[in-house]
Design an enzyme around this catalytic site. Structure first.
Site, PDB file in Angstrom:
ATOM      1  N   ILE A  96      21.992  28.902  -7.534  1.00  0.00           N
ATOM      2  CA  ILE A  96      20.016  29.181  -7.849  1.00  0.00           C
ATOM      3  C   ILE A  96      20.293  30.679  -8.663  1.00  0.00           C
ATOM      4  O   ILE A  96      19.194  31.719  -9.220  1.00  0.00           O
ATOM      5  CB  ILE A  96      19.328  29.232  -6.982  1.00  0.00           C
ATOM      6  N   SER A 127      28.929  39.623  -1.956  1.00  0.00           N
ATOM      7  CA  SER A 127      28.948  37.945  -1.772  1.00  0.00           C
ATOM      8  C   SER A 127      30.439  37.712  -1.907  1.00  0.00           C
ATOM      9  O   SER A 127      31.417  38.559  -2.734  1.00  0.00           O
ATOM     10  CB  SER A 127      28.770  36.977  -3.166  1.00  0.00           C
ATOM     11  N   ARG A 128      31.398  36.944  -0.591  1.00  0.00           N
ATOM     12  CA  ARG A 128      32.562  36.866  -0.402  1.00  0.00           C
ATOM     13  C   ARG A 128      33.306  36.438  -1.466  1.00  0.00           C
ATOM     14  O   ARG A 128      34.612  36.348  -1.584  1.00  0.00           O
ATOM     15  CB  ARG A 128      32.490  35.969   0.711  1.00  0.00           C
ATOM     16  N   LYS A 174      13.435  30.466  -1.162  1.00  0.00           N
ATOM     17  CA  LYS A 174      13.369  29.977  -0.603  1.00  0.00           C
ATOM     18  C   LYS A 174      13.709  29.144   0.148  1.00  0.00           C
ATOM     19  O   LYS A 174      14.869  28.875  -0.829  1.00  0.00           O
ATOM     20  CB  LYS A 174      11.701  28.919  -1.928  1.00  0.00           C
ATOM     21  N   ASP A 187      14.667  20.433   1.393  1.00  0.00           N
ATOM     22  CA  ASP A 187      15.515  21.718   0.510  1.00  0.00           C
ATOM     23  C   ASP A 187      14.562  21.694  -0.817  1.00  0.00           C
ATOM     24  O   ASP A 187      13.320  22.610  -1.326  1.00  0.00           O
ATOM     25  CB  ASP A 187      16.575  21.984   0.526  1.00  0.00           C
TER      26      ASP A 187
HETATM   27  P1  NAP Z   1      24.824  27.507  -3.680  1.00  0.00           P
HETATM   28  O1  NAP Z   1      25.582  27.645  -4.626  1.00  0.00           O
HETATM   29  O2  NAP Z   1      25.698  27.107  -1.964  1.00  0.00           O
HETATM   30  O3  NAP Z   1      24.636  29.175  -2.922  1.00  0.00           O
HETATM   31  C1  NAP Z   1      24.498  30.458  -1.643  1.00  0.00           C
HETATM   32  C2  NAP Z   1      26.019  31.368  -2.255  1.00  0.00           C
HETATM   33  O4  NAP Z   1      25.006  32.129  -0.816  1.00  0.00           O
HETATM   34  C3  NAP Z   1      26.964  30.881  -1.853  1.00  0.00           C
HETATM   35  O5  NAP Z   1      27.462  30.766  -3.314  1.00  0.00           O
HETATM   36  C4  NAP Z   1      27.241  31.985  -0.716  1.00  0.00           C
HETATM   37  O6  NAP Z   1      27.990  32.832  -1.899  1.00  0.00           O
HETATM   38  C5  NAP Z   1      26.949  32.966   0.051  1.00  0.00           C
HETATM   39  N1  NAP Z   1      26.570  32.620   1.111  1.00  0.00           N
HETATM   40  C6  NAP Z   1      26.637  33.411   2.306  1.00  0.00           C
HETATM   41  N2  NAP Z   1      26.982  33.211   3.316  1.00  0.00           N
HETATM   42  C7  NAP Z   1      26.837  31.708   3.355  1.00  0.00           C
HETATM   43  C8  NAP Z   1      27.892  30.671   4.137  1.00  0.00           C
HETATM   44  N3  NAP Z   1      27.008  30.918   5.468  1.00  0.00           N
HETATM   45  N4  NAP Z   1      27.537  29.736   3.811  1.00  0.00           N
HETATM   46  C9  NAP Z   1      27.234  29.137   2.131  1.00  0.00           C
HETATM   47  N5  NAP Z   1      26.438  30.010   1.507  1.00  0.00           N
HETATM   48  C10 NAP Z   1      26.669  31.503   1.741  1.00  0.00           C
HETATM   49  O7  NAP Z   1      23.203  27.119  -3.346  1.00  0.00           O
HETATM   50  P2  NAP Z   1      21.965  28.193  -4.206  1.00  0.00           P
HETATM   51  O8  NAP Z   1      21.755  26.522  -4.412  1.00  0.00           O
HETATM   52  O9  NAP Z   1      22.173  28.857  -5.206  1.00  0.00           O
HETATM   53  O10 NAP Z   1      20.613  28.006  -3.151  1.00  0.00           O
HETATM   54  C11 NAP Z   1      19.831  29.631  -2.443  1.00  0.00           C
HETATM   55  C12 NAP Z   1      18.770  28.964  -1.692  1.00  0.00           C
HETATM   56  O11 NAP Z   1      18.379  28.790  -2.820  1.00  0.00           O
HETATM   57  C13 NAP Z   1      18.272  28.271  -1.495  1.00  0.00           C
HETATM   58  O12 NAP Z   1      17.588  28.433   0.105  1.00  0.00           O
HETATM   59  C14 NAP Z   1      17.969  27.730  -2.243  1.00  0.00           C
HETATM   60  O13 NAP Z   1      16.935  26.329  -1.469  1.00  0.00           O
HETATM   61  C15 NAP Z   1      17.553  27.658  -3.393  1.00  0.00           C
HETATM   62  N6  NAP Z   1      17.099  27.957  -4.172  1.00  0.00           N
HETATM   63  C16 NAP Z   1      18.076  26.627  -4.873  1.00  0.00           C
HETATM   64  C17 NAP Z   1      17.973  26.439  -5.878  1.00  0.00           C
HETATM   65  C18 NAP Z   1      19.548  25.311  -6.473  1.00  0.00           C
HETATM   66  O14 NAP Z   1      18.615  24.812  -7.466  1.00  0.00           O
HETATM   67  N7  NAP Z   1      19.930  25.089  -6.371  1.00  0.00           N
HETATM   68  C19 NAP Z   1      16.649  26.513  -6.844  1.00  0.00           C
HETATM   69  C20 NAP Z   1      15.142  27.005  -6.140  1.00  0.00           C
HETATM   70  C21 NAP Z   1      16.092  27.383  -4.746  1.00  0.00           C
HETATM   71  P3  NAP Z   1      29.847  33.430  -1.466  1.00  0.00           P
HETATM   72  O15 NAP Z   1      30.654  32.798  -0.667  1.00  0.00           O
HETATM   73  O16 NAP Z   1      30.165  34.493  -2.445  1.00  0.00           O
HETATM   74  O17 NAP Z   1      29.418  34.416  -0.019  1.00  0.00           O
END
Ligand code: NAP
Length: 311
Positions: A15, A37-38, A90, A168
């Protein structure tokens, strides 16, 4: 505002790349000064491994917390204690009580806390709210069906406790519904389907009621082969008002209405405009209604175990 707001982002994932980065770039009030970010970074921006180091080694005014919800509370508390304004992706946290406490802490520390609901900024949402204010509502049907393999490939956190599973995306629909409704609703029934090998539901059927007896139903499902749908049908005494495409489109009495030209980043541009406004006004915006409904669905829900889910 004379000086730019120096912003740090935590959790550079899907996101952040899809929406936060272009929206911050388009907003003259923010300067993206650092990331924590890790495993990821943003070209040309100071990168840190964790929020602790980022807060120690950079001069920030605000942080945007975009990691999975289970890991947001600790980061938010630290940022607020360090006097930073905080934007929460969110859902704002893994529990209702943790976010309530963050709101209290932010108020004590005099910083802004913003629990974002991006779908509330969909192009059709305010039009629907205005239309419903003039009509008597009879019933509501929310359908949020999407293919989890397409939208959440390899995301393990989403299947773990606190990751919300199908809620989610489903909570986005509830965020629109609760914004447009004009009356509080409560969870009257919930049927949740959990894959045998996962800690979060893959599908949910919910029934809500308002004090005046209006019935609302919601169907959320991640097991979709065919057409996906992100729709809310509001049956009113003057006819049907339908939100389609997750808040981007509007159909009234069978006729699709023009809701204006919006950039693909419209929802998140609105979020950053609102964050700047809150910081300037020294206010917070923390509406937990959608999260409370999801928490109540878990509290009341019948649980059915269904087949394993494998990515
Ligand atoms: P994602 O791609 O999995 O990214 C989240 C990032 O958070 C990971 O890349 C990771 O980066 C970091 N992180 C830190 N601690 C973590 C842990 N213990 N486990 C996993 N990741 C960890 O997820 P995302 O889709 O961006 O979603 C993140 C948030 O945004 C969620 O709450 C989601 O509901 C919201 N959101 C997502 C979307 C969508 O379309 N994807 C849309 C609107 C809102 P590092 O490994 O580099 O630390």
């Amino acid at each position: 505002m004379n000086q730019k707001i120096n912003l740090g982002i935590v959790g550079v994932g899907k996101i952040v790349r899809d929406q936060h980065l272009p929206s911050i770039k388009a907003n003259a009030e923010f300067h993206l000064a650092a990331t924590a970010s890790r495993n990821a970074s943003v070209e040309g921006v100071r990168a840190f491994i964790d929020i602790e180091t980022m807060l120690q080694q950079s001069e920030l005014d605000a942080v945007a917390l975009c990691m999975p919800p289970q890991y947001r509370q600790a980061a938010a508390q630290l940022a607020i204690e360090n006097g930073k304004h905080v934007l929460l992706e969110k859902p704002p946290g893994a529990t209702v009580s943790e976010v309530e406490q963050l709101a209290e802490l932010a108020s004590k520390k005099g910083v802004s806390l913003y629990a974002t609901w991006h779908s509330r900024h969909g192009a059709a949402v305010e039009r629907v709210k205005a239309l419903l204010a003039e009509r008597q509502l009879k019933s509501v049907n929310l359908t949020w069906k999407e293919d989890v393999r397409k939208w959440h490939p390899g995301q393990e956190w989403i299947w773990q406790a606190g990751g919300l599973g199908v809620f989610d995306p489903g909570i986005n629909g509830l965020s629109i519904l609760t914004h447009c409704l004009g009356a509080p609703a409560y969870v009257a029934r919930a049927d949740l389907k959990f894959p045998a090998n996962k800690a979060a539901p893959i599908a949910a059927n919910l029934a809500f009621k308002t004090a005046s007896g209006i019935e609302l139903n919601a169907e959320m499902d991640w097991r979709v082969d065919g057409a996906e749908a992100w729709t809310i049908d509001f049956e009113t005494e003057k006819g049907l008002v339908q939100i389609i495409d997750g808040g981007a489109g509007l159909i009234v009495d069978g006729k699709q209405l023009e809701v204006g030209d919006h950039s693909p980043y419209g929802e998140y541009e609105a979020i950053y405009a609102r964050f700047a406004e809150l910081i300037q006004a020294q206010q917070s915006d923390v509406d937990l209604t959608p999260l409370k409904l999801v928490a109540d669905a878990f509290l009341l829900g019948n649980r059915e175990i269904v087949s394993d889910f494998n990515h």
